[in-house]
Design a protein around this motif. Structure first.
Motif, PDB file in Angstrom:
ATOM      1  N   ALA B  19       0.839  -1.203   0.000  1.00  0.00           N
ATOM      2  CA  ALA B  19       0.000   0.000   0.000  1.00  0.00           C
ATOM      3  C   ALA B  19       0.874   1.254   0.000  1.00  0.00           C
ATOM      4  O   ALA B  19       0.582   2.237  -0.694  1.00  0.00           O
ATOM      5  CB  ALA B  19      -0.922  -0.009   1.223  1.00  0.00           C
ATOM      6  N   ILE B  22       2.292   1.707  -3.507  1.00  0.00           N
ATOM      7  CA  ILE B  22       1.253   2.220  -4.415  1.00  0.00           C
ATOM      8  C   ILE B  22       1.059   3.722  -4.201  1.00  0.00           C
ATOM      9  O   ILE B  22       1.035   4.504  -5.153  1.00  0.00           O
ATOM     10  CB  ILE B  22      -0.075   1.445  -4.181  1.00  0.00           C
ATOM     11  CG1 ILE B  22       0.039   0.008  -4.716  1.00  0.00           C
ATOM     12  CG2 ILE B  22      -1.255   2.186  -4.783  1.00  0.00           C
ATOM     13  CD1 ILE B  22      -1.060  -0.943  -4.253  1.00  0.00           C
ATOM     14  N   GLY B  23       0.944   4.112  -2.930  1.00  0.00           N
ATOM     15  CA  GLY B  23       0.763   5.534  -2.634  1.00  0.00           C
ATOM     16  C   GLY B  23       1.975   6.362  -3.054  1.00  0.00           C
ATOM     17  O   GLY B  23       1.849   7.434  -3.648  1.00  0.00           O
ATOM     18  N   THR B  26       2.332   6.745  -6.915  1.00  0.00           N
ATOM     19  CA  THR B  26       1.264   7.624  -7.415  1.00  0.00           C
ATOM     20  C   THR B  26       1.579   9.085  -7.093  1.00  0.00           C
ATOM     21  O   THR B  26       1.405   9.972  -7.938  1.00  0.00           O
ATOM     22  CB  THR B  26      -0.094   7.185  -6.812  1.00  0.00           C
ATOM     23  OG1 THR B  26      -0.282   5.795  -7.096  1.00  0.00           O
ATOM     24  CG2 THR B  26      -1.244   7.984  -7.383  1.00  0.00           C
ATOM     25  N   PRO B  37      -3.846  11.418  -9.907  1.00  0.00           N
ATOM     26  CA  PRO B  37      -3.805  10.172  -9.112  1.00  0.00           C
ATOM     27  C   PRO B  37      -5.050   9.307  -9.322  1.00  0.00           C
ATOM     28  O   PRO B  37      -4.973   8.081  -9.246  1.00  0.00           O
ATOM     29  CB  PRO B  37      -3.749  10.650  -7.659  1.00  0.00           C
ATOM     30  CG  PRO B  37      -3.445  12.097  -7.690  1.00  0.00           C
ATOM     31  CD  PRO B  37      -3.779  12.617  -9.072  1.00  0.00           C
ATOM     32  N   THR B  40      -4.296   6.833 -11.990  1.00  0.00           N
ATOM     33  CA  THR B  40      -2.994   6.154 -11.985  1.00  0.00           C
ATOM     34  C   THR B  40      -3.187   4.739 -11.450  1.00  0.00           C
ATOM     35  O   THR B  40      -3.722   4.562 -10.360  1.00  0.00           O
ATOM     36  CB  THR B  40      -1.990   6.936 -11.112  1.00  0.00           C
ATOM     37  OG1 THR B  40      -1.767   8.217 -11.711  1.00  0.00           O
ATOM     38  CG2 THR B  40      -0.665   6.192 -11.011  1.00  0.00           C
ATOM     39  N   VAL B  41      -2.770   3.768 -12.235  1.00  0.00           N
ATOM     40  CA  VAL B  41      -2.939   2.366 -11.834  1.00  0.00           C
ATOM     41  C   VAL B  41      -1.560   1.757 -11.572  1.00  0.00           C
ATOM     42  O   VAL B  41      -0.635   1.946 -12.355  1.00  0.00           O
ATOM     43  CB  VAL B  41      -3.628   1.547 -12.944  1.00  0.00           C
ATOM     44  CG1 VAL B  41      -4.020   0.174 -12.426  1.00  0.00           C
ATOM     45  CG2 VAL B  41      -4.844   2.269 -13.480  1.00  0.00           C
ATOM     46  N   VAL B  42      -1.431   1.046 -10.469  1.00  0.00           N
ATOM     47  CA  VAL B  42      -0.163   0.395 -10.118  1.00  0.00           C
ATOM     48  C   VAL B  42      -0.435  -1.092  -9.896  1.00  0.00           C
ATOM     49  O   VAL B  42      -1.363  -1.439  -9.157  1.00  0.00           O
ATOM     50  CB  VAL B  42       0.430   0.994  -8.822  1.00  0.00           C
ATOM     51  CG1 VAL B  42       1.758   0.317  -8.465  1.00  0.00           C
ATOM     52  CG2 VAL B  42       0.605   2.503  -8.938  1.00  0.00           C
TER      53      VAL B  42
ATOM     54  N   GLY E  53      -3.326  -1.233  -7.344  1.00  0.00           N
ATOM     55  CA  GLY E  53      -3.591   0.077  -6.762  1.00  0.00           C
ATOM     56  C   GLY E  53      -4.209   1.030  -7.762  1.00  0.00           C
ATOM     57  O   GLY E  53      -3.896   0.986  -8.948  1.00  0.00           O
ATOM     58  N   GLY E  56      -3.909   5.868  -5.845  1.00  0.00           N
ATOM     59  CA  GLY E  56      -2.932   5.898  -4.757  1.00  0.00           C
ATOM     60  C   GLY E  56      -3.240   4.948  -3.612  1.00  0.00           C
ATOM     61  O   GLY E  56      -2.563   4.965  -2.583  1.00  0.00           O
ATOM     62  N   LEU E  57      -4.259   4.093  -3.799  1.00  0.00           N
ATOM     63  CA  LEU E  57      -4.700   3.185  -2.732  1.00  0.00           C
ATOM     64  C   LEU E  57      -4.845   1.758  -3.250  1.00  0.00           C
ATOM     65  O   LEU E  57      -5.164   1.564  -4.431  1.00  0.00           O
ATOM     66  CB  LEU E  57      -6.087   3.619  -2.222  1.00  0.00           C
ATOM     67  CG  LEU E  57      -6.198   5.008  -1.608  1.00  0.00           C
ATOM     68  CD1 LEU E  57      -7.669   5.376  -1.412  1.00  0.00           C
ATOM     69  CD2 LEU E  57      -5.459   5.068  -0.269  1.00  0.00           C
ATOM     70  N   PRO E  58      -4.642   0.763  -2.376  1.00  0.00           N
ATOM     71  CA  PRO E  58      -4.996  -0.601  -2.789  1.00  0.00           C
ATOM     72  C   PRO E  58      -6.469  -0.623  -3.188  1.00  0.00           C
ATOM     73  O   PRO E  58      -7.276   0.114  -2.598  1.00  0.00           O
ATOM     74  CB  PRO E  58      -4.764  -1.426  -1.512  1.00  0.00           C
ATOM     75  CG  PRO E  58      -3.798  -0.614  -0.709  1.00  0.00           C
ATOM     76  CD  PRO E  58      -4.106   0.819  -1.006  1.00  0.00           C
TER      77      PRO E  58
END
Lengths: 73, 73, 73, 73, 73, 73
Positions: B19, B22-23, B26, B37, B40-42, E53, E56-58
């Motif tokens: 987490a 990811i934060g 972003t 944000p 934005t995909v991670v 994510g 910016g969050l899961p």
């Protein structure tokens, strides 16, 4: 510093086979392109058979169709 | 709307660490490039140790070789 | 030895911004997961606007639709 | 039917070298894992030097730093 | 001979749904671009929720935040 | 919020064809898996012909070999 990704269907590749693949690809990149093996990274993705499609079909269905076609006179 | 993929060896990264990653990524994309944000995909891929090669060797073999080299006088 | 890939639309990111992104992501992976920066690799893909879709539309068409929606009372 | 992706920095790999790489990787997959060459796909991504980072730095800056370190007594 | 990769969150897609997706994407590529289905490869990556994510969050935290926002008057 | 990547050889796909592909894939994911189109991202990679190998050969060499085989009695 190449990055190599190899996707194969998950069908029992052994750690020894994977090690041989990692070594082989790294050697190729050094021999052909002069890339430094120390910074060559190889990752292998084993993909479940349900998650692999070819010819518009899941791979197991595709293989069965091919086999049936070939066994016809 | 950037797409970020992070591949790491599977060695116990916790949901909290993921987490945070990811934060953090972003935030970077927003701060440096002004990326939104919200879109934005991670994704994070944890790769089994057998499936990761470096220096022409599976990563565990590579680490053992490095450690042995470093412990030599 | 993480591998990070960042895909962004091609809209003029400068070498300086890319360098900052590379440094920032590498720092995050060291700080959060203890990953060695020396073997962290980051690649950036700039994707042409025609080749990026969101909401079922090419991104420029999507943005125009959003802008027009927002400007309506 | 493996899928292989090879990312290298864009530094003048020739079509002949790429062809050799494609042939070599396909051979390896056949020899080690018995994969059918007919359905082995290999793609090569040449990545601009600005878009490749290692050690937290764009690759050209990284190489300059390494060279300067090595030339020190 | 296109290569398609579809990443989705791991939330119970069935083999039947995946087969339909494989068939549908292969059809699209044939219809729109005239690509030969026989050599179109599709892979599906199901990604664990912790590893995805957005904003910016899961993703689970993100959805909870969205739901809570929407339920507010 | 699926992420789709489509790799094709660079052979003149038009922006209109790409737009149709983006729309079609996004529709499929909504229809089959109930995925929200608003957060479905599709990227298209056009790969130079030298950088695409199949059957152990660069794609143009492969096609020439196939054509010559088929034209034989």
């Amino acid at each position: 510093m190449p990055i190599v990704n190899i996707k194969i269907t998950r069908e029992g590749a052994t750690p020894e086979q994977k090690a041989e693949l990692i070594g082989g690809v790294t050697d190729l990149l050094q021999r052909i392109l002069g890339k430094n093996p120390a910074t060559t990274v190889v990752t292998i993705d084993e993909v479940d058979l349900d998650d692999w499609g070819i010819g518009g079909l899941p791979v197991l269905v595709y293989r069965a169709a091919q086999a049936s076609k070939e066994s016809k006179p």
